[in-house]
Write a protein that holds these residues in place. Structure first.
Motif, short mmCIF file in Angstrom:
data_model
loop_
_atom_site.label_atom_id
_atom_site.label_comp_id
_atom_site.label_asym_id
_atom_site.label_seq_id
_atom_site.Cartn_x
_atom_site.Cartn_y
_atom_site.Cartn_z
N LYS A 74 -66.47 3.41 -10.65
CA LYS A 74 -66.13 2.16 -11.30
C LYS A 74 -64.62 1.99 -11.39
N VAL A 75 -64.16 0.78 -11.04
CA VAL A 75 -62.74 0.45 -11.09
C VAL A 75 -62.58 -0.84 -11.88
N GLY A 76 -61.53 -0.89 -12.69
CA GLY A 76 -61.19 -2.10 -13.43
C GLY A 76 -59.76 -2.50 -13.14
N ALA A 77 -59.49 -3.80 -13.14
CA ALA A 77 -58.14 -4.30 -12.92
C ALA A 77 -57.87 -5.44 -13.88
N ALA A 78 -56.63 -5.55 -14.31
CA ALA A 78 -56.21 -6.65 -15.17
C ALA A 78 -54.85 -7.14 -14.70
N ILE A 79 -54.70 -8.45 -14.70
CA ILE A 79 -53.47 -9.11 -14.23
C ILE A 79 -52.93 -9.95 -15.38
N THR A 80 -51.61 -9.97 -15.51
CA THR A 80 -50.99 -10.92 -16.42
C THR A 80 -50.15 -11.88 -15.58
N THR A 81 -50.06 -13.11 -16.06
CA THR A 81 -49.35 -14.18 -15.35
C THR A 81 -48.19 -14.68 -16.20
N GLY B 70 -61.19 -9.20 -7.49
CA GLY B 70 -61.89 -9.97 -8.50
C GLY B 70 -60.96 -10.57 -9.54
N ALA B 71 -59.97 -9.79 -9.96
CA ALA B 71 -59.00 -10.29 -10.94
C ALA B 71 -58.15 -11.40 -10.33
N ILE B 72 -57.76 -11.23 -9.07
CA ILE B 72 -56.98 -12.26 -8.39
C ILE B 72 -57.80 -13.54 -8.25
N ALA B 73 -59.07 -13.41 -7.89
CA ALA B 73 -59.94 -14.58 -7.75
C ALA B 73 -60.07 -15.31 -9.10
N ALA B 74 -60.21 -14.58 -10.18
CA ALA B 74 -60.31 -15.20 -11.50
C ALA B 74 -59.03 -15.94 -11.85
N MET B 75 -57.88 -15.35 -11.51
CA MET B 75 -56.59 -15.98 -11.76
C MET B 75 -56.47 -17.29 -11.00
N VAL B 76 -56.79 -17.26 -9.72
CA VAL B 76 -56.68 -18.45 -8.87
C VAL B 76 -57.69 -19.51 -9.32
N ALA B 77 -58.90 -19.09 -9.67
CA ALA B 77 -59.91 -20.04 -10.14
C ALA B 77 -59.45 -20.76 -11.41
N ALA B 78 -58.63 -20.10 -12.21
CA ALA B 78 -58.11 -20.70 -13.44
C ALA B 78 -56.88 -21.57 -13.17
N GLY B 79 -56.44 -21.62 -11.92
CA GLY B 79 -55.31 -22.48 -11.57
C GLY B 79 -53.95 -21.81 -11.59
N GLU B 80 -53.93 -20.49 -11.70
CA GLU B 80 -52.64 -19.77 -11.69
C GLU B 80 -52.47 -19.05 -10.37
N THR B 81 -51.23 -18.83 -9.98
CA THR B 81 -50.97 -18.24 -8.67
C THR B 81 -49.86 -17.20 -8.67
N GLN B 82 -49.47 -16.70 -9.82
CA GLN B 82 -48.40 -15.71 -9.84
C GLN B 82 -48.77 -14.52 -10.72
N ILE B 83 -48.69 -13.34 -10.13
CA ILE B 83 -48.92 -12.08 -10.86
C ILE B 83 -47.58 -11.57 -11.37
N VAL B 84 -47.50 -11.32 -12.68
CA VAL B 84 -46.32 -10.71 -13.27
C VAL B 84 -46.48 -9.19 -13.27
N GLU B 85 -47.70 -8.75 -13.60
CA GLU B 85 -47.99 -7.31 -13.68
C GLU B 85 -49.48 -7.11 -13.46
N ILE B 86 -49.84 -5.95 -12.93
CA ILE B 86 -51.25 -5.62 -12.73
C ILE B 86 -51.48 -4.17 -13.14
N ALA B 87 -52.64 -3.91 -13.71
CA ALA B 87 -53.05 -2.55 -14.06
C ALA B 87 -54.40 -2.28 -13.41
N VAL B 88 -54.56 -1.08 -12.89
CA VAL B 88 -55.78 -0.67 -12.23
C VAL B 88 -56.17 0.70 -12.79
N VAL B 89 -57.46 0.87 -13.13
CA VAL B 89 -57.90 2.14 -13.72
C VAL B 89 -59.25 2.56 -13.16
N ALA B 90 -59.40 3.87 -12.99
CA ALA B 90 -60.67 4.45 -12.52
C ALA B 90 -60.78 5.87 -13.06
N ASP B 91 -61.99 6.41 -12.99
CA ASP B 91 -62.24 7.78 -13.40
C ASP B 91 -62.05 8.66 -12.18
#
Length: 130
Positions: A22-29, A54-75
């Motif tokens: 399992k992998v999770g990612a979070a983006i801030t704009t 998936g995080a990028i798709a959610a960002m774009v679907a919400a109308g945003e197009t710039q990543i300021v920072e991203i975090a990715v985590v897995a076991d």
């Protein structure tokens, strides 16, 4: 909630019945909004989706197009880097100095810039004469 905490939380929703990885990612704009994604496997392996995508798709679907920072985590034993395809996807929406925090669920962290993760990335500038 921190960006890394958001990635850890969404990781629990990953659909990984084949690999159990399992992998999770979070983006801030620039707006301060956080978008999350988790990996979604498919029995036909190439048809799955990475957490970062998936995080990028959610960002774009919400109308945003710039990543300021991203975090990715897995076991995993060491902080999880984005795959090559996701590095290219991230570079499409982030400046080279944007930070990528890679982590394990037990707290190991490594932070690099997008430019460090993907030096010499293919960009829209390469297509100016096309």
């Amino acid at each position: 909630m921190s960006l890394l905490d958001a990635a850890k939380k969404v990781r629990e929703n990953a659909h990984a019945p084949y690999s159990n990885f399992k992998v999770g990612a979070a983006i801030t704009t620039p707006s301060g909004q956080v978008y999350v994604g988790c990996n979604v496997e498919n029995v036909a392996y190439p048809e799955g989706t990475c957490a970062e995508a998936g995080a990028i798709a959610a960002m774009v679907a919400a109308g945003e197009t710039q990543i300021v920072e991203i975090a990715v985590v897995a076991d995993c034993p060491t902080p999880i880097p984005p795959c090559g395809g996701c590095r290219q996807k991230i570079s499409e929406f982030a400046e080279p100095n944007a930070q990528v925090t890679m982590a394990t669920v037990d707290g190991q962290i490594n932070t690099l810039s997008v430019g460090e993760l993907l030096p010499g990335s293919f960009s829209a500038a390469h297509m100016e004469n096309g």
